[in-house]
Every structure is written in C-alpha cells, then in structure tokens.
Write a protein that holds these residues in place. Structure first.
Motif, PDB file in Angstrom:
ATOM      1  N   GLU A   1      -0.344  -2.933  -4.114  1.00 14.74           N
ATOM      2  CA  GLU A   1       0.564  -4.159  -3.404  1.00 14.74           C
ATOM      3  C   GLU A   1       1.911  -3.572  -2.979  1.00 14.74           C
ATOM      4  OE1 GLU A   1       2.099  -8.349  -5.407  1.00 14.74           O
ATOM      5  OE2 GLU A   1      -0.112  -7.798  -5.721  1.00 14.74           O
ATOM      6  N   LEU A   2       2.685  -2.547  -3.969  1.00 15.42           N
ATOM      7  CA  LEU A   2       3.889  -1.992  -3.561  1.00 15.42           C
ATOM      8  C   LEU A   2       3.457  -1.086  -2.347  1.00 15.42           C
ATOM      9  CD1 LEU A   2       5.121  -0.804  -7.110  1.00 15.42           C
ATOM     10  CD2 LEU A   2       6.335  -2.334  -5.390  1.00 15.42           C
ATOM     11  N   VAL A   3       2.379  -0.355  -2.394  1.00 12.83           N
ATOM     12  CA  VAL A   3       2.355   0.613  -1.446  1.00 12.83           C
ATOM     13  C   VAL A   3       2.171  -0.168   0.024  1.00 12.83           C
ATOM     14  CG1 VAL A   3       0.683   2.273  -0.526  1.00 12.83           C
ATOM     15  CG2 VAL A   3       1.530   2.573  -2.789  1.00 12.83           C
ATOM     16  N   GLU A   4       1.383  -1.388  -0.334  1.00  9.64           N
ATOM     17  CA  GLU A   4       1.092  -1.966   1.349  1.00  9.64           C
ATOM     18  C   GLU A   4       2.286  -2.815   1.855  1.00  9.64           C
ATOM     19  OE1 GLU A   4      -2.440  -4.318   0.522  1.00  9.64           O
ATOM     20  OE2 GLU A   4      -3.808  -2.270   0.967  1.00  9.64           O
ATOM     21  N   ARG A   5       3.230  -3.011   1.101  1.00 11.49           N
ATOM     22  CA  ARG A   5       4.398  -3.697   1.449  1.00 11.49           C
ATOM     23  C   ARG A   5       4.969  -2.420   2.220  1.00 11.49           C
ATOM     24  NH1 ARG A   5       7.854  -5.860  -3.125  1.00 11.49           N
ATOM     25  NH2 ARG A   5       8.526  -3.683  -3.154  1.00 11.49           N
TER      26      ARG A   5
ATOM     27  N   ARG B   1     -11.655   8.408 -14.543  1.00  7.27           N
ATOM     28  CA  ARG B   1     -11.394   6.978 -14.243  1.00  7.27           C
ATOM     29  C   ARG B   1     -10.972   6.356 -15.421  1.00  7.27           C
ATOM     30  NH1 ARG B   1     -10.059   4.905  -9.481  1.00  7.27           N
ATOM     31  NH2 ARG B   1     -10.868   6.403  -8.333  1.00  7.27           N
ATOM     32  N   GLN B   2     -12.273   6.474 -16.035  1.00 12.01           N
ATOM     33  CA  GLN B   2     -12.398   5.637 -17.525  1.00 12.01           C
ATOM     34  C   GLN B   2     -11.323   6.198 -18.440  1.00 12.01           C
ATOM     35  OE1 GLN B   2     -16.286   5.696 -18.814  1.00 12.01           O
ATOM     36  NE2 GLN B   2     -16.207   3.624 -19.871  1.00 12.01           N
ATOM     37  N   ALA B   3     -11.159   7.461 -18.614  1.00 12.78           N
ATOM     38  CA  ALA B   3     -10.264   7.823 -19.502  1.00 12.78           C
ATOM     39  C   ALA B   3      -8.827   7.453 -19.384  1.00 12.78           C
ATOM     40  CB  ALA B   3     -10.390   9.459 -19.618  1.00 12.78           C
ATOM     41  N   ALA B   4      -8.436   7.335 -18.159  1.00 10.91           N
ATOM     42  CA  ALA B   4      -7.105   6.716 -17.685  1.00 10.91           C
ATOM     43  C   ALA B   4      -6.772   5.415 -18.115  1.00 10.91           C
ATOM     44  CB  ALA B   4      -6.894   6.932 -16.195  1.00 10.91           C
ATOM     45  N   GLY B   5      -8.017   4.521 -18.573  1.00 10.65           N
ATOM     46  CA  GLY B   5      -7.650   3.377 -19.277  1.00 10.65           C
ATOM     47  C   GLY B   5      -6.967   2.292 -18.362  1.00 10.65           C
ATOM     48  N   GLY B   6      -7.238   2.058 -17.037  1.00  2.41           N
ATOM     49  CA  GLY B   6      -6.683   1.390 -16.152  1.00  2.41           C
ATOM     50  C   GLY B   6      -5.342   2.086 -15.340  1.00  2.41           C
ATOM     51  N   ARG B   7      -4.343   2.767 -15.832  1.00  2.04           N
ATOM     52  CA  ARG B   7      -3.304   2.930 -15.324  1.00  2.04           C
ATOM     53  C   ARG B   7      -3.894   3.822 -13.957  1.00  2.04           C
ATOM     54  NH1 ARG B   7       1.732   2.804 -16.117  1.00  2.04           N
ATOM     55  NH2 ARG B   7       2.105   4.545 -14.613  1.00  2.04           N
ATOM     56  N   SER B   8      -3.108   3.686 -12.876  1.00  2.00           N
ATOM     57  CA  SER B   8      -3.686   4.253 -11.701  1.00  2.00           C
ATOM     58  C   SER B   8      -2.325   4.481 -10.871  1.00  2.00           C
ATOM     59  CB  SER B   8      -4.507   3.060 -10.880  1.00  2.00           C
ATOM     60  OG  SER B   8      -5.146   3.850  -9.952  1.00  2.00           O
ATOM     61  N   VAL B   9      -2.693   5.242  -9.812  1.00  6.33           N
ATOM     62  CA  VAL B   9      -1.681   5.748  -8.848  1.00  6.33           C
ATOM     63  C   VAL B   9      -2.581   5.091  -7.380  1.00  6.33           C
ATOM     64  CG1 VAL B   9      -0.539   7.487  -7.507  1.00  6.33           C
ATOM     65  CG2 VAL B   9      -0.774   7.603 -10.116  1.00  6.33           C
ATOM     66  N   CYS B  10      -1.790   4.725  -6.616  1.00 10.50           N
ATOM     67  CA  CYS B  10      -2.006   4.449  -5.134  1.00 10.50           C
ATOM     68  C   CYS B  10      -1.196   5.378  -4.233  1.00 10.50           C
ATOM     69  CB  CYS B  10      -1.948   2.883  -4.719  1.00 10.50           C
ATOM     70  SG  CYS B  10      -2.516   2.544  -3.351  1.00 10.50           S
TER      71      CYS B  10
ATOM     72  N   VAL C   1       2.735   7.238   1.190  1.00 10.78           N
ATOM     73  CA  VAL C   1       3.523   6.388   0.378  1.00 10.78           C
ATOM     74  C   VAL C   1       2.621   6.375  -0.875  1.00 10.78           C
ATOM     75  CG1 VAL C   1       4.152   4.167  -0.134  1.00 10.78           C
ATOM     76  CG2 VAL C   1       4.058   5.051   2.173  1.00 10.78           C
ATOM     77  N   VAL C   2       3.589   6.670  -2.150  1.00  8.34           N
ATOM     78  CA  VAL C   2       2.711   6.742  -3.432  1.00  8.34           C
ATOM     79  C   VAL C   2       3.514   6.089  -4.456  1.00  8.34           C
ATOM     80  CG1 VAL C   2       2.080   8.465  -5.162  1.00  8.34           C
ATOM     81  CG2 VAL C   2       2.242   9.435  -2.843  1.00  8.34           C
ATOM     82  N   ALA C   3       2.605   5.305  -5.088  1.00  3.19           N
ATOM     83  CA  ALA C   3       3.209   4.386  -6.220  1.00  3.19           C
ATOM     84  C   ALA C   3       2.270   4.520  -7.654  1.00  3.19           C
ATOM     85  CB  ALA C   3       3.294   2.981  -5.896  1.00  3.19           C
ATOM     86  N   PRO C   4       2.773   4.892  -8.662  1.00  2.00           N
ATOM     87  CA  PRO C   4       1.734   4.480  -9.997  1.00  2.00           C
ATOM     88  C   PRO C   4       2.148   3.028 -10.239  1.00  2.00           C
ATOM     89  CG  PRO C   4       4.083   5.474 -10.402  1.00  2.00           C
ATOM     90  CD  PRO C   4       4.188   5.215  -8.978  1.00  2.00           C
ATOM     91  N   GLY C   5       1.236   2.765 -11.125  1.00  6.49           N
ATOM     92  CA  GLY C   5       1.405   1.337 -11.533  1.00  6.49           C
ATOM     93  C   GLY C   5       0.240   1.326 -12.741  1.00  6.49           C
TER      94      GLY C   5
END
Lengths: 340, 340
Positions: free
Chosen positions: A153-157, A89-98, A141-145
C-alpha cells in the motif's frame, strides 16, 4: 556440506533414478562422474532439479537451514522458485518487503533525480532510488512492512506520485524493456514492425524477438552490413550512399522507408552508425549513429553523438533503445491524436 | 565516506570543472544535482572519470585504503583499470595470481570433468575447474605465485596438457566467444558469411557483429520471422514450407542455401525452430530447432531437441552457438583437408 555436518556421503537411490531418467530423455551419454551427483550427506534431503541433472540439497546445520543449488543460473532460479522460496516465505512469518520498479527512458539520471528529489531523501520511508543502465533509468520504491499488503500500500502510493511526475518517460515496470513496451502498443493497434540494421547488426531484431509472442507483430529484419546489401535488400540507391556515405541521415531514412515498403509492415526502424572501436573519422567519429522510424505519414530521423569511450556494446544498445523509443513516442502521440 | 572519516564534504574545484566540461562536450543539460558530484570529503582525493560525470574517490581510513567508483559498470571498469588496479598491483608487492581460461564447446560439463578428472582433484596446485554457461564449458586454471612469471609458468604447463586432451573442443581463450573463433577462421581464409534466422530472431547476427571488425567478413543477415519473408528474402519455395512446415530440416537447408546464393557469401547459416514459451505442438515441441550451414560443396543440417524448461533465452543462445560451432568444425575440417 558433509564435512560441516560431519556425516558420510551416501548415494541416494531416488536421485540416481532421476539423473539417469534426465539423461535418457535427452539421449545424452551418462558419464561415471554423474554418479557423484547422486551423493547426499546423511541427514540432508536432495532437491529435485527440473532443468538439469545435478540435484540440490537441503540440510539443517546447527541453527541454520542450508540450501545448496546448482551453479547454472536457470537451473538455480527454477529450483529456488519451486523448492526454496516457499519455505523462506513461511519462515519469515508474514513480515515482508514490497519492492517495485518503474522503467524510464528519455532523460538522464540526474534529471530524474531532480524531479523526484524530495522523495529520494535519505531515510525517507519508503525508500526511492534510481539506477541507470545504458540510458534506461529505473526508479525503485522499497518498503518493509508487517504484511505484504501493508508494505504494498505504501509503495503504491509512491508509484502513483512518481507516475504523475514522470508521465510518458515511464515505459514499463519491473523487467519490462523498451521492446516489450513497443510490442504492447503494436499489439493494441494490431499493427506490425520490421527493422533494417547496419551498425546494430541484428541487436535490434534480437531485442524485439526476445519478447515472447513477438511473432504476432514482428515481420522481418534485415542486417545490411555491406553497402551492396542496403541496395539489394532495402532498395537504398547506390548513388545516395555514394553522395552522403552509409552513415548519414539520408541513408537511415532510405533504409527505413525501403524496409517498410518491401516488408509491408506498418512501421520500420533503421540504424546506421559507427559502433567502433575502429572505423571512425573526424567527420564520422565512433559513436555517431543515425536512426529512422518510417510510418504511414513519413519518416522521422534522429542523430546521436555518443562518446567513443562508451564502447561498442553500449553504443549499440543505446542506439537500439533510442530508436525503439522513437517508435514508442510516435505510437503514443498517434494514440493521443486518435483519442483527441 | 565523509561520515566514516568524520570530516566535512567540500566542493572540489577541479572536479566541478571536469563535470561541466563533460556536460558541455556532449551538449547535455547540467542539473543542480550534478554539483553534488563535485563534493569530496576533506582529505580524500577525487579520481577522474573518463567515461561519465561522477568522479571516484580515494581515501585513507584507519589502516585501509578506500576506493569509491561509480556504479555504472563501464564507468567503473574504465576507472578501475586506469586508476585503481595499478595501485593495488603495487601494494601486492610482486605476489601475484595467474588465472587463464580455455573455452570449449561440443561436450557436456560432465564429459569435460571426466577427461580432466585427475587435474581437477581438490587441493591440486594449480587448481583446475570448469564452469558451464549455456553449453559453453570454460576450463579455468589458477595458480598463485611469488611472481606473476612463476605463477604463469605453472598455469601454462597445465594449459598445454588440457589442450592436448581436449583438442578441437577448445575454441578460444578468456572472453572469446564462438563468434570470435569463427571470425578468426574466416579472416584467415579471407572468406565471408551471411545468416538467415527464424527462431533466433537476429541473435545470431548480433553475436557475430558483437565482434569488433566483423564487417570484414559479415555480409548480411535476414530475420525472416514471417513465412512470406522466407520466400521473398531467401527464395524458400512456399510449397516447401507448406509441405514440411517452417520448422523443418528442409526449410533450414533452403534458408541457408538461399541466403548463401543471394548474398554471395562463402558460407551461410540458418536457424528455424520453436523458441517458446508458446507455439509448441506434440510434433514440434518448444526447444526443437533445425540448423543449417551452407558452403560451396553442399549444406549440412542439424536437429536439436532442447527441453522447454530451458526457456526461450537459453534455447535461442544454444541454437546460435551450435550453428556457429557447425561452421567452426566445417572450417577446421576444410583447413585440415587443405593441409593434408
């Protein structure tokens, strides 16, 4: 790993201490082979195993960070969550997938695909897809961000839109099972459940008691494989079985009613059918299952005709899920009535 | 696939006929989306799906032969066996791999590794390896060969050696479960089995009735989650529960004895314990399980102390397997006695 790193294996003192401790704590006999589990390539770091004896390893190999974990799934999962995921998680430097999943039951995958058609177009962002597993259709439902919050936020909509389209077909989220959904409804109402099984042979009780805390609402189960057991344990009249056969709507109903009365539970579910592969006849083929749900105001029954090509396991799983869904729909309808 | 092949998708008439037939046969409603399942890239060949609506596809792409199969596991497996494997087998031109597995229970993986140490050396031919899954240790022997017969001969020589070293630790082969092994022994003896479950909540009956034909020897199961159910359904004295607690050797024994007497089965198994994650105390921690096996000459009991880190699912699975193994060992010992 030592080969790729071109280093020696050496015994790690702390590792060996943890392994001996693990065995002593359980009164297991330590075998000489366990000593090998304490070997660590020079330069690698052992990862503590909280659920077993074999430690993991973490090493830098050229530009890669390598994590070795034990093959036993629950040991691996615990070690991943505890020691690997935080670093990734730390190595991804913030970028994430929900990614979020809603679980549905009651319509085939093609019908869910029709209802959600426009949202499932290839290339759409977020991506919406379905996955069927023994009549449970999951909608994912999958979104990278750039951040988890933005992706979520995108996924929850999308989730809100899907919820409004599918309504009560949705019984839960993520790993929820129908037994979890039913348990939640029973807990809310402070009501109880018993089950009487023939063809599902304990699987229904097992699915219900898979849920931690199910002892709050689950009273008892009876697996009445033999006809005599249906009579003795559930009070199903022998003449009823003789007249209609053990695989019949009448017997399913009597099983559910008898189970409810004898156990004193608010609801009772019953299954009787032909799970196969043998035992089918022209009149009662493999895959024919009768289900019943007994409640204070009567007993609902249901007949399923599944193809025998489905196989014993799937026939039993789908029978269990369908009868749990009968109770779920009954509880939802009662709840709506009470609110109305 | 059509993209990679750089061809159009066209509707296959025969495919569409099979899909409509599949739906009509089951009284399912055909959705417009199902029509897409009949689309086939020009030059590809549809593969009939015997267990579902979506056909597979077979296509030649450059030097590769591509098989597309449905994602639903049982549909995929049936299609693979029916339509894909025969072609792959032919393409291999006789060369073959023989792989066989023996299933063991009763010793940890490290002990099996110690007993088979010399046979498991890296680089040895055939390769011998072990795999642990909730206390069942599988021993797998794999050999490639110029023909299946040649490979099998090598493997069988090893299997004979492994059998002589591990003896009664081996309960079966390939996909055999302990419930299959117990069922085989009961069938041989024409004897019957019932079960009384608390913490395993139906899982034990489920594992037994997972086996096709188990109705020949399985009489009934009782899932007595509530204490009152233990008394009413199994005749466990309420005072015994009050004196020792529901999780005790005394209650396990009374459950098994009561179940055997009431059901009239030759054997009865019982489980009572703390599966977690909640409900543990210092005296009766999560992972503490008592097991009992009642037979004509008495009742054997067993106490397991599993770590709570194992988790609810594994605690329940291991309790079921251990009590099935108690019955297996009892039946083997009785058989040996009868022969002696």
């Amino acid at each position: 790993l030592a080969g790729v790193m071109a280093v020696e294996l050496v015994e790690d003192e702390e590792c060996w201490r943890q392994i001996t401790e693990y065995f002593a704590h359980r009164s297991y006999k330590l075998s000489p082979d366990n000593r090998r589990q304490a070997l660590v390539p020079v330069g690698a770091r052992p990862i503590r195993n909280l659920c077993g004896s074999a430690p993991g390893l973490r090493a830098e190999v050229h530009r890669a960070t390598v994590f070795c974990m034990p093959g036993v799934p629950f040991e691996m999962k615990a070690m991943y969550a505890e020691s690997v995921e935080p670093e990734l998680r730390q190595a991804a430097g913030g970028r994430s997938v929900c990614a979020r999943t809603l679980q549905t039951f009651g319509q085939p995958e093609a019908e869910i695909n029709r209802i959600l058609g426009d949202m499932m177009r290839p290339g759409r962002h977020p991506a919406v897809g379905t996955r069927a597993s023994n009549a449970v259709i999951g909608v994912r439902v999958v979104a990278p961000g750039d951040s988890f919050v933005a992706a979520r936020e995108l996924v929850e909509r999308d989730l809100a839109e899907i919820r409004s389209r599918l309504g009560d077909l949705i019984f839960g989220e993520e790993d929820d099972t129908l037994a979890v959904a039913v348990g939640r409804l029973l807990n809310e109402r402070n009501e109880t459940l018993s089950v009487a099984e023939s063809c599902t042979g304990g699987m229904l009780a097992k699915l219900i008691t898979d849920v931690p805390g199910s002892s709050a609402y689950f009273v008892e189960g009876v697996v009445s494989y033999a006809n005599e057991a249906k009579t003795r344990l559930l009070g199903v009249p022998a003449e009823l079985i003789a007249a209609h056969g053990a695989v019949s709507a009448e017997v399913a109903e009597a099983m559910a009613r008898g189970c409810r009365e004898r156990s004193g539970a608010d609801y009772a579910l019953a299954t009787t059918g032909v799970a196969g592969p043998a035992g089918g006849t022209a009149a009662k083929p493999v895959g024919l299952v009768y289900l019943a749900c007994a409640h204070a105001r009567g007993t609902n029954t249901n007949k399923m005709r599944m193809g025998e090509t489905l196989g014993r396991e799937s026939i039993r799983v789908r029978a269990c899920r369908t009868v749990l869904n009968m109770l779920r729909r009954h509880l939802l309808a009662e709840g709506a009535g009470a609110r109305g």
